[in-house]
Write an enzyme that holds these catalytic residues in place. Structure first.
Site, PDB file in Angstrom:
ATOM      1  N   ARG A  72      16.592  76.846  39.698  1.00 46.11           N
ATOM      2  CA  ARG A  72      17.433  76.767  40.428  1.00 46.11           C
ATOM      3  C   ARG A  72      16.860  75.174  40.895  1.00 46.11           C
ATOM      4  O   ARG A  72      15.764  74.741  40.827  1.00 46.11           O
ATOM      5  CB  ARG A  72      17.522  76.870  42.242  1.00 46.11           C
ATOM      6  N   TYR A 200      22.315  77.241  34.303  1.00 47.04           N
ATOM      7  CA  TYR A 200      21.395  78.375  35.140  1.00 47.04           C
ATOM      8  C   TYR A 200      21.624  78.762  35.623  1.00 47.04           C
ATOM      9  O   TYR A 200      22.097  78.939  37.207  1.00 47.04           O
ATOM     10  CB  TYR A 200      19.699  77.262  34.531  1.00 47.04           C
ATOM     11  N   LYS A 209      23.471  83.320  44.949  1.00 51.12           N
ATOM     12  CA  LYS A 209      22.521  83.265  46.545  1.00 51.12           C
ATOM     13  C   LYS A 209      23.836  81.795  46.717  1.00 51.12           C
ATOM     14  O   LYS A 209      23.869  81.875  47.593  1.00 51.12           O
ATOM     15  CB  LYS A 209      22.236  81.383  45.382  1.00 51.12           C
ATOM     16  N   HIS A 229      17.921  87.186  51.814  1.00 49.46           N
ATOM     17  CA  HIS A 229      16.436  86.654  50.424  1.00 49.46           C
ATOM     18  C   HIS A 229      16.111  88.338  50.615  1.00 49.46           C
ATOM     19  O   HIS A 229      14.650  88.762  50.584  1.00 49.46           O
ATOM     20  CB  HIS A 229      16.005  85.939  50.047  1.00 49.46           C
ATOM     21  N   SER A 251      10.905  83.358  45.733  1.00 52.37           N
ATOM     22  CA  SER A 251      11.534  83.652  44.568  1.00 52.37           C
ATOM     23  C   SER A 251      10.785  84.152  43.644  1.00 52.37           C
ATOM     24  O   SER A 251       9.469  83.257  44.188  1.00 52.37           O
ATOM     25  CB  SER A 251      12.617  82.540  44.054  1.00 52.37           C
ATOM     26  N   CYS A 253       7.982  86.400  43.857  1.00 54.98           N
ATOM     27  CA  CYS A 253       6.757  87.083  44.424  1.00 54.98           C
ATOM     28  C   CYS A 253       7.091  88.137  44.572  1.00 54.98           C
ATOM     29  O   CYS A 253       6.192  88.863  45.369  1.00 54.98           O
ATOM     30  CB  CYS A 253       6.717  86.276  46.011  1.00 54.98           C
ATOM     31  N   ASP A 280      17.542  91.750  45.807  1.00 56.19           N
ATOM     32  CA  ASP A 280      17.139  89.865  45.921  1.00 56.19           C
ATOM     33  C   ASP A 280      18.008  89.802  47.397  1.00 56.19           C
ATOM     34  O   ASP A 280      17.385  89.196  47.888  1.00 56.19           O
ATOM     35  CB  ASP A 280      17.749  89.643  44.594  1.00 56.19           C
ATOM     36  N   ARG A 378      14.878  85.258  32.437  1.00 54.12           N
ATOM     37  CA  ARG A 378      15.062  85.791  33.310  1.00 54.12           C
ATOM     38  C   ARG A 378      15.878  87.224  32.223  1.00 54.12           C
ATOM     39  O   ARG A 378      15.830  87.239  31.234  1.00 54.12           O
ATOM     40  CB  ARG A 378      15.839  85.788  34.608  1.00 54.12           C
TER      41      ARG A 378
HETATM   42  P1  GTP Z   1      13.667  86.288  42.904  1.00 53.79           P
HETATM   43  O1  GTP Z   1      14.011  87.535  41.793  1.00 53.79           O
HETATM   44  O2  GTP Z   1      13.296  84.855  42.147  1.00 53.79           O
HETATM   45  O3  GTP Z   1      14.011  85.731  43.800  1.00 53.79           O
HETATM   46  O4  GTP Z   1      12.184  87.010  42.851  1.00 53.79           O
HETATM   47  P2  GTP Z   1      11.263  88.263  43.128  1.00 53.79           P
HETATM   48  O5  GTP Z   1      10.767  88.175  44.297  1.00 53.79           O
HETATM   49  O6  GTP Z   1      12.377  88.985  42.479  1.00 53.79           O
HETATM   50  O7  GTP Z   1      10.852  88.462  41.967  1.00 53.79           O
HETATM   51  P3  GTP Z   1       9.253  89.189  40.757  1.00 53.79           P
HETATM   52  O8  GTP Z   1       9.158  90.502  40.822  1.00 53.79           O
HETATM   53  O9  GTP Z   1      10.286  89.038  39.495  1.00 53.79           O
HETATM   54  O10 GTP Z   1       8.104  88.866  41.182  1.00 53.79           O
HETATM   55  C1  GTP Z   1       7.366  88.189  40.198  1.00 53.79           C
HETATM   56  C2  GTP Z   1       6.433  88.258  40.133  1.00 53.79           C
HETATM   57  O11 GTP Z   1       5.107  88.970  40.554  1.00 53.79           O
HETATM   58  C3  GTP Z   1       5.224  88.814  38.710  1.00 53.79           C
HETATM   59  O12 GTP Z   1       4.936  86.961  38.718  1.00 53.79           O
HETATM   60  C4  GTP Z   1       4.471  89.051  38.940  1.00 53.79           C
HETATM   61  O13 GTP Z   1       3.519  89.659  38.745  1.00 53.79           O
HETATM   62  C5  GTP Z   1       3.888  89.164  40.842  1.00 53.79           C
HETATM   63  N1  GTP Z   1       3.478  90.314  41.583  1.00 53.79           N
HETATM   64  C6  GTP Z   1       4.841  91.037  41.934  1.00 53.79           C
HETATM   65  N2  GTP Z   1       3.909  91.810  42.696  1.00 53.79           N
HETATM   66  C7  GTP Z   1       3.011  91.585  42.573  1.00 53.79           C
HETATM   67  C8  GTP Z   1       1.799  92.287  43.363  1.00 53.79           C
HETATM   68  O14 GTP Z   1       1.724  93.621  44.258  1.00 53.79           O
HETATM   69  N3  GTP Z   1       0.560  91.695  43.399  1.00 53.79           N
HETATM   70  C9  GTP Z   1       0.518  91.308  42.430  1.00 53.79           C
HETATM   71  N4  GTP Z   1      -0.707  90.234  42.100  1.00 53.79           N
HETATM   72  N5  GTP Z   1       1.193  90.430  41.633  1.00 53.79           N
HETATM   73  C10 GTP Z   1       2.686  91.141  41.757  1.00 53.79           C
HETATM   74  C1  SPV Z   2      15.712  83.403  43.033  1.00 51.86           C
HETATM   75  O1  SPV Z   2      15.441  82.314  42.273  1.00 51.86           O
HETATM   76  O2  SPV Z   2      15.620  83.583  44.517  1.00 51.86           O
HETATM   77  C2  SPV Z   2      16.551  84.249  42.059  1.00 51.86           C
HETATM   78  C3  SPV Z   2      16.653  83.572  40.825  1.00 51.86           C
HETATM   79  O3  SPV Z   2      16.657  85.450  42.406  1.00 51.86           O
HETATM   80  S1  SPV Z   2      18.356  82.372  40.798  1.00 51.86           S
HETATM   81  O4  SPV Z   2      19.176  83.767  40.404  1.00 51.86           O
HETATM   82  O5  SPV Z   2      18.725  82.003  39.796  1.00 51.86           O
HETATM   83  O6  SPV Z   2      18.091  82.179  42.300  1.00 51.86           O
HETATM   84 MN    MN Z   3      15.984  85.446  44.802  1.00 55.09          MN
END
Ligand code: GTP
Ligand code: SPV
Ligand code: MN
Length: 606
Positions: A72, A200, A209, A229, A251, A253, A280, A378
């Site tokens: 984004r 993207y 979003k 979110h 995002s 996290c 999400d 992704r």
């Molecule tokens: P968006 O789709 O971007 O909104 O993000 P999301 O919050 O759904 O992200 P996602 O769950 O895909 O986060 C992935 C990242 O967080 C990766 O780098 C994982 O390794 C890390 N991660 C997730 N849970 C944990 C955890 O409990 N501990 C640690 N150390 N890393 C974590």
């Molecule tokens: C984020 O960045 O928080 C996402 C991926 O969930 S996107 O839909 O590209 O914003």
């Molecule tokens: Mn997101």
């Protein structure tokens, strides 16, 4: 093709947009499987999509975005309203006039030689009183196929719009994918979104979003609900009762991970099971019973690939075996996919996300290893394919939320978990949360940025008003969720994570539910309630006591400095910031000053 709609406003708008963009053809999508297959074939023939190994990964394809179009672009994202103060200061603002005028230039004739697809979609179950409808016009088959996974899309939605249902007018054009002319523009006063020069995800899947967060948050404030979110997760407890929680992390996290976590052995044996409602976005309304009820407006996941493996997220690994669109990952020679942090070792050779020949020992000019997958690569997958999918996903009123969990990536300062003292304190805690920047957005990676409720990039209106709306909701919800802050990412001096995370996070959620039921006492610290020593069930997990102490340490001086930084951040949000949040900040400062302990660390003094 004649417009297959009785809705004249829709018909006229599509004609008008076509006159501006000049596509060779306008095609109305019906959302059928046959149509998706046909469009996929077409995209495969032009190279927009690459077919993956159909024996090992049936229905899966790969897409590569332009090199400058992998995340984004918040600096190119605008809220366009008549009055600047309705959108600013956290959002980029343009006047409506200026926004349309500029985008019109970029859209003009941009679809020549292309087809304009008309995509009717619903966020939320079709026919639900909570659903919001939209029509996205796009010149990208990739977008159409993604929208078909992420939203309820096609004929059944058009039938509702035909009966003059309100809908968001969403216009997307790849144009020339020119970064200098990329604009993601929201017109909440017109219920419209215009996105140009990007291909993207978050910039172009306009239901996500743009509609479900930015436009929806604007509507939510007017109508008295919340668009957030947040993931939504059901925790089935020993005995079979399921409690639901919603959690907001910025995002990349860990929302997707937490939404489908696998209980560690010890807790699984107790009888815990997890049900995924969303990963999400959550829309939350006050129910007749006085609780807050949440629905997931999406029907798919657009998840981060790197780091996804059978240890970190086995449910997702299962889900993406079929019917999945991969974006910007490594293509192996057997036409399967790979990314950093995959189960398999890196392939000896393959194609990197840009389509170049790649091997894991490849280095750039500076001698750094070149990753094969983009760090924000992704996959798009129907949520129905997630083994832990909740059976409440299509229930119109959603699920009742017992707790809100906020969190971010903080290598220092924030403890594993604490509970806010009350709603207003909780809103303050969420408003002052911060996280180290990830690859999901452009900008300096690792830099700390404040991100209230993980909504800074997604609130469609003035942030001060947004936080006031949260405070006001607290007074209107008779039985509000309790509010917690978590941090899975705290590190020791050597930069090692202090907490194993992932499935083990259920140990922390168990404490949340116990607190909700008033079953366990807690320590009052200056920042909030901390678990008593030994309160987390650590069966089967061996973490030395010193490490647990570090996980929960409250560094008095560090927090006092944090207060100064939070104040500066609040000030940056302008005049509409509620005084109540400044009051909470001063109370925190007062509690911190009053406490003392060894090395300035909080030591259960109260
Ligand atoms: P968006 O789709 O971007 O909104 O993000 P999301 O919050 O759904 O992200 P996602 O769950 O895909 O986060 C992935 C990242 O967080 C990766 O780098 C994982 O390794 C890390 N991660 C997730 N849970 C944990 C955890 O409990 N501990 C640690 N150390 N890393 C974590
Ligand atoms: C984020 O960045 O928080 C996402 C991926 O969930 S996107 O839909 O590209 O914003
Ligand atoms: Mn997101």
């Amino acid at each position: 093709m004649d417009a297959p709609t009785q809705n004249n406003a829709l018909k006229k708008w599509v004609e008008e947009m076509a006159r501006m963009c000049r596509p060779d053809k306008v095609y109305w999508c019906d959302g059928s499987a046959e149509e998706a297959e046909r469009l996929k074939r077409e995209a495969l023939s032009t190279g927009e999509l690459i077919e993956l190994n159909q024996e090992l990964m049936p229905g899966c394809v790969l897409h590569r975005t332009a090199l400058n179009d992998v995340a984004r672009t918040e600096d190119l994202t605008f809220i366009c309203t008549d009055r600047k103060e309705d959108a600013s200061p956290a959002n980029n603002w343009k006047s409506r006039e200026e926004g349309y005028a500029e985008a019109r230039e970029y859209f003009k004739n941009s679809m020549q030689g292309r087809t304009m697809y008309v995509v009717p979609f619903s966020m939320g179950p079709v026919g639900s009183p909570f659903a919001k409808y939209g029509v996205e016009l796009t010149d990208s088959i990739y977008v159409v196929l993604n929208m078909r996974i992420m939203t309820r899309m096609g004929k059944q939605v058009l039938e509702i719009i035909d009966q003059n249902a309100e809908f968001t007018r969403c216009l997307h054009g790849k144009a020339q994918l020119d970064l200098s002319k990329r604009r993601i523009m929201h017109f909440p006063e017109d219920n419209a979104i215009w996105s140009v020069n990007s291909g993207y995800g978050g910039n172009v899947l306009l239901g996500k979003k743009c509609l479900a967060l930015r436009i929806a948050s604007w509507l939510a404030r007017q109508e008295g609900w919340l668009a957030e979110h947040m993931l939504i997760l059901g925790i089935e407890e020993p005995g079979g009762h399921t409690e639901y929680i919603a959690a907001a992390f910025p995002s990349a996290c860990g929302k997707t991970n937490l939404a489908m976590l696998v209980p560690p052995e010890g807790l699984r044996r107790k009888g815990y099971r997890i049900w995924t409602v969303g990963d999400d976005i959550a829309w939350l309304r006050i129910g007749k019973d006085g609780r807050l009820w949440a629905v997931n407006p999406e029907s798919g996941c657009f998840g981060v690939a790197p780091g996804t493996n059978s240890k970190s997220n086995p449910n997702m690994m299962e889900a993406i075996k079929k019917n999945t669109i991969f974006t910007n990952v490594v293509l192996r020679d057997d036409k399967t996919v790979w990314w950093e942090g995959h189960d398999d070792p890196a392939p000896v050779e393959g194609w990197d996300w840009t389509g170049k020949r790649w091997s894991p020992d490849l280095k750039d000019d500076k001698g750094n290893l070149v990753p094969g997958a983009n760090s924000n690569s992704r996959f798009t997958v129907p949520i129905d394919q997630v083994p832990t999918r909740s059976n409440r996903l299509d229930v119109l009123e959603g699920v009742p939320i017992s707790a809100f969990i906020f969190g971010g990536r903080r290598s220092r300062l924030a403890p594993l978990i604490f509970q806010a003292y009350n709603w207003n304190h909780g809103v303050f805690v969420a408003a002052s949360m911060a996280s180290e920047r990830t690859a999901a957005q452009y900008g300096k990676q690792g830099e700390i940025r404040y991100d209230p409720m993980a909504m800074l990039p997604f609130a469609g209106y003035n942030m001060g008003d947004y936080l006031r709306h949260w405070l006001d909701m607290g007074m209107r919800i008779p039985n509000p969720p309790m509010i917690f802050l978590v941090n899975w990412f705290r590190q020791d001096e050597q930069g090692r994570y202090l907490w194993p995370g992932f499935g083990e996070n259920l140990r922390v959620l168990e404490w949340v539910l116990q607190r909700r039921r008033g079953e366990v006492a807690a320590v009052q610290s200056p920042i909030g309630y901390l678990p008593n020593e030994g309160a987390l069930d650590m069966t089967g997990l061996d973490i030395p006591q010193e490490q647990m102490d570090l996980l929960f340490a409250v560094d008095q001086q560090g927090w006092l400095k944090e207060c100064d930084a939070v104040k500066t951040f609040f000030n940056s949000l302008g005049e509409r910031m509620p005084q109540r949040l400044y009051d909470e900040l001063e109370q925190l400062r007062y509690r911190l000053r009053r406490c003392c302990g060894p090395q300035g660390r909080f030591h259960m003094v109260w």
